[in-house]
Write an enzyme that holds these catalytic residues in place. Structure first.
Site, PDB file in Angstrom:
ATOM      1  N   HIS A 281      42.954  45.100  41.649  1.00  0.00           N
ATOM      2  CA  HIS A 281      43.636  46.298  42.229  1.00  0.00           C
ATOM      3  C   HIS A 281      43.758  47.161  41.515  1.00  0.00           C
ATOM      4  CE1 HIS A 281      43.763  44.600  46.983  1.00  0.00           C
ATOM      5  NE2 HIS A 281      44.524  42.857  45.917  1.00  0.00           N
TER       6      HIS A 281
ATOM      7  N   LYS B 264      37.320  46.073  46.525  1.00  0.00           N
ATOM      8  CA  LYS B 264      38.616  47.083  46.909  1.00  0.00           C
ATOM      9  C   LYS B 264      38.202  48.061  46.000  1.00  0.00           C
ATOM     10  CE  LYS B 264      40.625  43.139  46.596  1.00  0.00           C
ATOM     11  NZ  LYS B 264      41.148  41.883  47.611  1.00  0.00           N
TER      12      LYS B 264
ATOM     13  N   SER C 163      49.601  42.372  44.366  1.00  0.00           N
ATOM     14  CA  SER C 163      48.483  42.641  45.837  1.00  0.00           C
ATOM     15  C   SER C 163      49.692  43.045  46.947  1.00  0.00           C
ATOM     16  CB  SER C 163      47.321  41.831  45.589  1.00  0.00           C
ATOM     17  OG  SER C 163      47.949  40.536  45.576  1.00  0.00           O
TER      18      SER C 163
END
Ligand SMILES: Cc1ncc(COP(=O)(O)O)c(C=O)c1O
Length: 388
Positions: free
Chosen positions: A205, A236, A177
């Protein structure tokens, strides 16, 4: 008495004090703050779905049909049909037998790892794993060893040193990340097979971002294995909120029965579930969103490297720009703010000492002229502060 003021003073001295910045509008590629328009290059809203009209109307209609709250935990009366629907979609998307939705990605990690790993088991974790994975590993009763970032030689050594018959869980981010690089999953899987270990893959992610279908790290490497427990979040690329585990049906039943952060919390609100369902539909139907994201990422990254920035091996839309000291990183961020760009500095303990950085994130919604403006300001401030 607790010495909060003293502790805060120490943080300030080390340039590690953090504060909340209030925005007055929804954060898309721009946001309003005190009447000023700021360009944002720091959200995880990779596909722009947090502001997408389809998701907004899905949320509104779920509120009208289902109310604003679930009213209880999943095992009491909060298990609405929307949960079942969402879990089937997650499992299909991740090519697993089953999936289980948790209240957030953080809650998933702090609940699932300690539930899977028992006192006599061993956890082997990448040094740059996300804080929620570290918390999950620390909360478990198993032994917890860290291997240097993506160091497969060290991982093999730790695996070969395990006690006979000891169950091992290798824990890694899919996309790291703060660095934006990708875990070497094929090598990890090979080691896991050789040493009969399991893998806990945090695809927060990666889901919706990498892989031919946006399926995440397994999709990226085109591999699948029942040894891999896939974790993800809707916060996300999906633009909403909520976490999940995708794996076998038995694992799902086990977590429903044992994971405290699943059992002892109120179920997600219906609007949040409906938003995630709508996001899946868009992600599956509109590959152009991912194409725009990757085009923006390539455009920015190429030019940032040309300017002389160290992007720390980024391979994804997370593009860190290494600054060095926390003081310099804060200063860089402040100067960008004066130019109308908001990118907070990332400092220890989130990243290792001496590697404070600006974590630039590109989204599908950014325009080329917004990226050009960012690059021109990065060049100016970077030269002023002798970063490039
Ligand atoms: C790698 C990683 N895992 C887990 C999480 C937690 O996810 P959530 O924001 O859904 O709680 C984050 C979010 O910051 C993350 O970056």
């Amino acid at each position: 008495m607790f010495q909060f003021q003293k502790a805060l003073g120490q943080l300030e001295q080390k340039h590690l004090f953090r504060e909340l910045i209030p925005f007055d509008s929804e954060p898309s590629t721009v946001a309003q703050k005190n009447g000023k328009t700021l360009l944002l290059f720091c959200t995880n809203n990779y596909l722009g779905l947090a502001n997408h009209p389809t998701l907004k109307s899905a949320a509104v209609s779920a509120i009208q049909n289902w109310g604003v709250g679930a009213g209880a935990s999943r095992l009491i009366s909060g298990h609405l049909r929307l949960n079942d629907r969402l879990e089937s979609v997650v499992a299909r998307f991740k090519s697993t037998e089953a999936a289980l939705v948790f209240s957030s990605g953080y809650m998933t990690n702090i609940g699932a790892i300690g539930t899977i790993v028992q006192r006599e088991d061993l956890i082997l974790a990448d040094r740059l794993n996300h804080a929620s994975l570290v918390a999950g590993c620390r909360l478990s009763e198993g032994r917890f060893r860290i291997y240097p970032h993506k160091d497969m030689t060290k991982l093999r050594k730790l695996l070969s040193d395990r006690k006979v018959g000891q169950d091992v869980l290798i824990v890694t981010d899919g996309v790291f990340s703060m660095d934006g690089d990708i875990t070497p999953l094929p090598e990890i899987l090979k080691l896991a097979e050789e040493y009969d270990a399991s893998i806990y893959l945090d695809d927060a992610h990666a889901t919706g971002v990498i892989g031919a279908h946006g399926g995440g790290t397994c999709d990226h490497y085109q591999l699948s294995s029942s040894r891999i427990i896939q974790m993800g979040t809707f916060s996300k690329a999906f633009g909403g909120f909520g976490g999940f585990i995708a794996g076998t049906s038995t694992l799902k039943q086990y977590l429903i029965n044992k994971a405290p952060s699943f059992i002892y919390t109120t179920a997600l609100p219906p609007s949040v579930l409906a938003t995630a369902l709508a996001a899946f539909e868009l992600i599956e139907a509109e590959a152009s969103l991912r194409e725009r994201l990757w085009k923006n990422r390539a455009y920015f990254c190429h030019k940032a490297v040309q300017l002389g920035f160290d992007t720390l091996g980024s391979e994804t839309p997370i593009v860190p720009l290494r600054i060095g000291s926390s003081e310099k990183a804060i200063n860089f961020s402040k100067k960008l703010l004066e130019e109308g760009i908001y990118i907070p500095s990332i400092r220890p303990p989130t990243v290792p000492e001496g590697t404070s950085r600006l974590r630039v994130t590109l989204t599908a919604s950014h325009t080329e002229s917004q990226i050009d403006f960012l690059l021109s300001r990065l060049e100016k401030v970077g030269k002023d502060l002798r970063v490039i």
